[in-house]
Motif scaffolding. Structure first.
Motif, mmCIF file in Angstrom:
data_model
loop_
_atom_site.group_PDB
_atom_site.id
_atom_site.type_symbol
_atom_site.label_atom_id
_atom_site.label_comp_id
_atom_site.label_asym_id
_atom_site.label_seq_id
_atom_site.Cartn_x
_atom_site.Cartn_y
_atom_site.Cartn_z
ATOM 1 N N ASP A 60 89.010 62.333 32.840
ATOM 2 C CA ASP A 60 88.176 62.070 34.188
ATOM 3 C C ASP A 60 88.955 60.909 35.068
ATOM 4 N N ALA A 61 89.443 59.914 34.150
ATOM 5 C CA ALA A 61 90.236 58.853 34.935
ATOM 6 C C ALA A 61 91.512 59.517 35.522
ATOM 7 N N VAL A 62 92.155 60.568 34.762
ATOM 8 C CA VAL A 62 93.261 61.172 35.259
ATOM 9 C C VAL A 62 93.053 61.868 36.729
ATOM 10 N N LEU A 63 91.942 62.513 36.617
ATOM 11 C CA LEU A 63 91.582 63.014 37.770
ATOM 12 C C LEU A 63 91.189 62.266 38.883
ATOM 13 N N GLY A 64 90.493 61.092 38.693
ATOM 14 C CA GLY A 64 90.223 60.050 39.730
ATOM 15 C C GLY A 64 91.664 59.637 40.158
ATOM 16 N N GLU A 65 92.588 59.329 39.320
ATOM 17 C CA GLU A 65 93.823 58.639 39.683
ATOM 18 C C GLU A 65 94.456 59.557 40.464
ATOM 19 N N SER A 71 94.827 60.200 48.119
ATOM 20 C CA SER A 71 94.160 59.919 49.445
ATOM 21 C C SER A 71 94.747 58.444 49.915
ATOM 22 N N GLU A 72 95.186 57.713 48.753
ATOM 23 C CA GLU A 72 95.584 56.174 49.429
ATOM 24 C C GLU A 72 97.004 56.363 49.909
ATOM 25 N N ASN A 119 84.170 67.310 40.894
ATOM 26 C CA ASN A 119 84.355 66.800 39.335
ATOM 27 C C ASN A 119 84.486 65.097 39.216
ATOM 28 N N LEU A 120 84.875 64.714 40.222
ATOM 29 C CA LEU A 120 85.172 63.270 40.331
ATOM 30 C C LEU A 120 83.876 62.405 39.903
ATOM 31 N N SER A 121 84.228 61.099 39.221
ATOM 32 C CA SER A 121 83.010 60.445 39.078
ATOM 33 C C SER A 121 82.531 59.981 40.543
ATOM 34 N N ARG A 126 83.385 58.593 46.222
ATOM 35 C CA ARG A 126 83.139 57.693 47.462
ATOM 36 C C ARG A 126 84.513 57.189 47.772
ATOM 37 N N ARG A 127 85.207 56.752 46.888
ATOM 38 C CA ARG A 127 86.419 56.166 47.251
ATOM 39 C C ARG A 127 87.339 57.224 48.426
ATOM 40 N N VAL A 128 87.575 58.385 47.635
ATOM 41 C CA VAL A 128 88.370 59.373 48.333
ATOM 42 C C VAL A 128 87.693 60.041 49.523
ATOM 43 N N ARG A 129 86.256 60.122 49.667
ATOM 44 C CA ARG A 129 85.765 60.255 51.038
ATOM 45 C C ARG A 129 86.070 59.307 52.028
ATOM 46 N N SER A 130 86.111 58.023 51.558
ATOM 47 C CA SER A 130 86.128 56.966 52.434
ATOM 48 C C SER A 130 87.660 57.039 52.970
ATOM 49 N N LEU A 131 88.596 57.074 52.154
ATOM 50 C CA LEU A 131 90.092 57.408 52.515
ATOM 51 C C LEU A 131 90.396 58.368 53.327
ATOM 52 N N GLN A 132 89.559 59.444 53.017
ATOM 53 C CA GLN A 132 89.934 60.770 53.773
ATOM 54 C C GLN A 132 89.459 60.555 55.240
ATOM 55 N N ARG A 133 88.129 59.647 55.474
ATOM 56 C CA ARG A 133 87.481 59.427 56.895
ATOM 57 C C ARG A 133 88.688 58.823 57.586
#
Length: 195
Positions: A60-65, A71-72, A119-121, A126-133
């Motif tokens: 899960d951490a791999v997917l998150g990173e 996105s970053e 499948n993200l935590s 939330r972080r991905v969506r914020s960065l994408q916005r």
């Protein structure tokens, strides 16, 4: 650029962590997050599955990173494009070129996001969506600087259309698409936002 985008090509000298991320992007794009075991991920970089845990707490951490990292990278790259541009039109053209290059080079990451964002935590999502916005709004602000009378809602639709056009190439074009294809996609995306 960030360590997430560059290791997709697995350059010589990439750290094991970067190689794991590159392998994960490729494998998750091919088979989906749930279709890849930690052992397969380790095998892809020449280590045992448990050795992956020296670099990541979990799959899960791999997917998150992967997804937070890309996105970053996109947001940082887009901000740099806009900051370096002398005029809004040049900034918009730069954003289109930047995203076109990403869509062609980062096809695996686009496919992973399309399939496995759910499948993200919760914190990573939330972080991905914020960065994408923030990425979207940077484009919208730039477009509205070029076309000041354009309503925010219409500008968002136009930018989403350009993203859809460019990101769909991850499902249809090889990474080795030539300069002529790259230029064609960039022209089409620019027309989508400006027409």
């Amino acid at each position: 650029m960030s360590t997430v985008l560059s290791p997709l090509h697995d350059p010589a000298g990439a750290s094991r962590r970067e190689r794991i991320l590159a392998a994960a992007a490729r494998l998750f794009a091919e088979r989906g997050f749930h279709g890849v075991t930690i052992e397969e991920l380790g095998d892809a970089v020449g280590v045992s599955g448990p050795a992956v845990y020296k670099h990541f707490a979990s799959k899960d951490a791999v997917l998150g990173e992967l997804l937070v990292g890309v996105s970053e990278s996109l947001l940082a790259g887009a901000r740099a494009v806009v900051a370096e541009a002398p005029r809004p039109r040049v900034a918009l053209e730069g954003l289109v070129g930047f995203h076109t290059a990403f869509a062609l080079a980062g096809a695996d990451l686009i496919r992973v996001q399309d399939r496995d964002l759910a499948n993200l935590s919760a914190p990573s999502a939330r972080r991905v969506r914020s960065l994408q916005r923030a990425y979207l709004e940077l484009w919208v602000d730039t477009l509205r600087a070029v076309r000041p009378g354009l309503a925010v809602s219409e500008a968002r639709v136009r930018v989403h259309a350009a993203f859809g056009l460019l990101n769909s190439t991850s499902h249809s074009l090889p990474e080795s698409a030539g300069a002529d294809v790259t230029a064609l996609l960039a022209r089409m995306a620019l027309r989508a936002v400006l027409s």
